[in-house]
Design an enzyme around this catalytic site. Structure first.
Site, mmCIF file in Angstrom:
data_model
loop_
_atom_site.group_PDB
_atom_site.id
_atom_site.type_symbol
_atom_site.label_atom_id
_atom_site.label_comp_id
_atom_site.label_asym_id
_atom_site.label_seq_id
_atom_site.Cartn_x
_atom_site.Cartn_y
_atom_site.Cartn_z
ATOM 1 N N HIS A 193 -4.260 -1.917 -5.890
ATOM 2 C CA HIS A 193 -3.589 -0.702 -6.355
ATOM 3 C C HIS A 193 -4.658 0.329 -6.677
ATOM 4 O O HIS A 193 -5.482 0.106 -7.549
ATOM 5 C CB HIS A 193 -2.745 -1.003 -7.595
ATOM 6 C CG HIS A 193 -1.567 -1.879 -7.281
ATOM 7 N ND1 HIS A 193 -0.732 -2.390 -8.232
ATOM 8 C CD2 HIS A 193 -1.078 -2.308 -6.092
ATOM 9 C CE1 HIS A 193 0.209 -3.111 -7.641
ATOM 10 N NE2 HIS A 193 0.019 -3.078 -6.351
ATOM 11 N N ASP A 196 0.813 -1.224 0.000
ATOM 12 C CA ASP A 196 0.000 0.000 0.000
ATOM 13 C C ASP A 196 0.845 1.272 0.000
ATOM 14 O O ASP A 196 0.433 2.300 0.527
ATOM 15 C CB ASP A 196 -0.973 0.016 1.212
ATOM 16 C CG ASP A 196 -1.679 -1.308 1.377
ATOM 17 O OD1 ASP A 196 -2.273 -1.760 0.389
ATOM 18 O OD2 ASP A 196 -1.603 -1.918 2.468
#
Ligand code: IMP
Length: 446
Positions: free
Chosen positions: A48, A20
């Site tokens: 994503h 992340d």
């Protein structure tokens, strides 16, 4: 395929923390400079999120390069593919006007099957402290991993087991698929019924063959031998960008094992996960948040349990793209970062979410760990031993200005520049990109 013809080199974007980090934004930013964007590891556990023109896209299996017209999006052999999710993602993107015709999937990528998701959930339940029955009743050294329950670990386990694996290529051949599934379902059903006596058999080879052959037919136009495809691209002067999923600290060999994912999520996974040899990758951009986050279980030495952590979580919108879980938040861990840059061979760094730190009166950086055996500046790459590390911090003055409009390094407040420069000098890798907001434009290039 020949090794003595000259070939173009490749670049990679890889996360240096626990995922992340904002890799999706960077890949999206760079994609138009490349002919192909290639995923080489992980599966639908990755999330994503990319913002283009004010629109947010959450990608799990489709390479972020898909959002750049004309760029080939390749799912390499190292990825574990949930075909239904992949097709759903492609459909959703198409409905939003994204051209998804340039998608290619390796015939050698492994398939995540329904029994993998069931196994993932079952194992997590058995490992969780609340489990009051079964073999884990005794004191546990390893507790639940906190997986995304997307079946990632069991799918990779079957890949390594070999006989119980299904690859994308198998979905195109119903006879082979049925024969394999008959054996696999017998085996999986006997394991599940041993754990849940009296329950009906869960997995039917005939039904799964029908379902997955139909999914295979939908994927068929996209399925190719991507090792040859990538070699051909490189030998015709085309440029390739590898997109890492998950991140270096979640690498199954070099991360905080056993609290990791099941693939080589560092840059080291590129070769096996794509068939492109390691010397081809000459530029490796390591992406790192200006602070740390982690989702799921496992040690995180710099974790914050106070209002500073809560503030960062809220401002940084630190909730999982894949599972929606609140992320654990902490100060930037330079010991871990330097190690991750070493393992992934980062040639440059990209710092993301620097804007989220605005308003903190002081910023802390972990520069060594206090361990029971004494202080060390070396990362402890063991998820159980690392739990004993207490970080030693360096404290720097914070900044309070809104930096989301900064487009040049010298437009950042002095304290923000000092923070960046300290990270750079500690890690010994240049910081070439700084992200100050989610949009493509909110980026500083140095
Ligand atoms: P799995 O990959 O679902 O088996 O999960 C293993 C561990 O990796 C868990 O702690 C997950 O939360 C974490 N994880 C896997 N993929 C990602 C990711 O893309 N971002 C953040 N954490 C991840």
């Amino acid at each position: 395929m020949s090794n003595n013809r000259s070939a173009s080199t490749a670049s990679a974007v890889v996360g240096l923390q626990w995922g992340d980090e904002g890799k999706g934004k960077l890949v999206d930013l760079l994609a138009s400079e490349f002919d192909a964007v290639v995923r080489y590891n992980g599966g639908a556990n990755a999330g994503h999120s990319v913002v283009v023109g004010g629109q947010r896209y959450a990608l799990h299996l489709v390479p972020s390069g898909i959002l750049s017209p004309g760029v080939l999006a390749v799912v390499g052999n190292g990825v574990v593919v949930d075909p239904e999710r992949l097709l759903e993602e492609i459909k959703t993107l198409s409905e939003r006007g994204v051209d998804t015709s340039a998608m290619v999937i390796s015939d050698r990528a492994h398939v995540v099957m329904p029994y993998h998701k069931a196994e993932d959930a079952l194992r997590e339940e058995l490992l969780s402290p609340a489990a009051d029955s079964g073999p884990t009743q005794t004191k546990q050294v390893v507790s639940a991993i906190g997986t995304t329950r997307r079946g990632i670990g069991p799918a990779y386990a079957d890949k390594v087991q070999r006989a119980t694996a299904i690859r994308i290529g198998d979905l195109l051949n119903p006879e082979i698929l049925r024969t394999k599934l008959e054996m696999i379902c017998t085996l999986k059903n006997s394991i599940f019924s041993a754990l849940h006596p009296g329950e009906p058999e869960q997995f039917d080879a005939y039904e799964l063959t029908e379902q997955f052959s139909a999914l295979g037919e939908q994927l068929r136009p996209m399925v190719k031998d991507t090792a040859y495809l990538l070699d051909d691209l490189r030998h015709t002067g085309k440029s390739i960008l590898f997109e890492g999923a998950n991140a270096t600290m979640l690498d199954v060999d070099h991360g905080t094992f056993p609290y990791v994912t099941s693939s080589n999520a560092s840059a080291l996974g590129i070769g096996p996960g794509s068939g492109v040899p390691p010397q081809a990758v000459t530029r490796i951009i390591g992406v790192v948040k200006a602070y740390s986050t982690r989702v799921g279980g496992g040690p995180m030495p710099t974790e914050l349990f106070d209002e500073v952590g809560d503030g960062i979580r809220t401002r940084g919108r630190e909730f999982g793209t894949t599972t929606g879980r609140p992320r654990r938040v902490g100060w930037l861990d330079l010991v871990a970062l330097k190690y991750a840059a070493m393992v992934s061979g980062a040639t440059e760094l990209c710092i993301t979410l620097l804007d989220v730190l605005s308003g903190e009166p002081e910023l802390r950086l972990a520069t060594s760990y206090a361990m029971p055996s004494g202080d060390t500046d070396r990362f402890v790459a063991d998820g159980i031993l690392l739990g004993e590390a207490t970080p030693n911090y360096e404290t720097m003055p914070g900044f309070s200005e809104d930096i989301t409009g900064a487009r040049r390094f010298d437009e950042l407040p002095a304290n923000a520049r000092s923070y960046i420069e300290r990270i750079e000098s500690f890690v010994g890798v240049p910081i070439r990109t700084i992200s100050v907001g989610p949009d493509r434009e909110q980026t500083i290039r140095r």
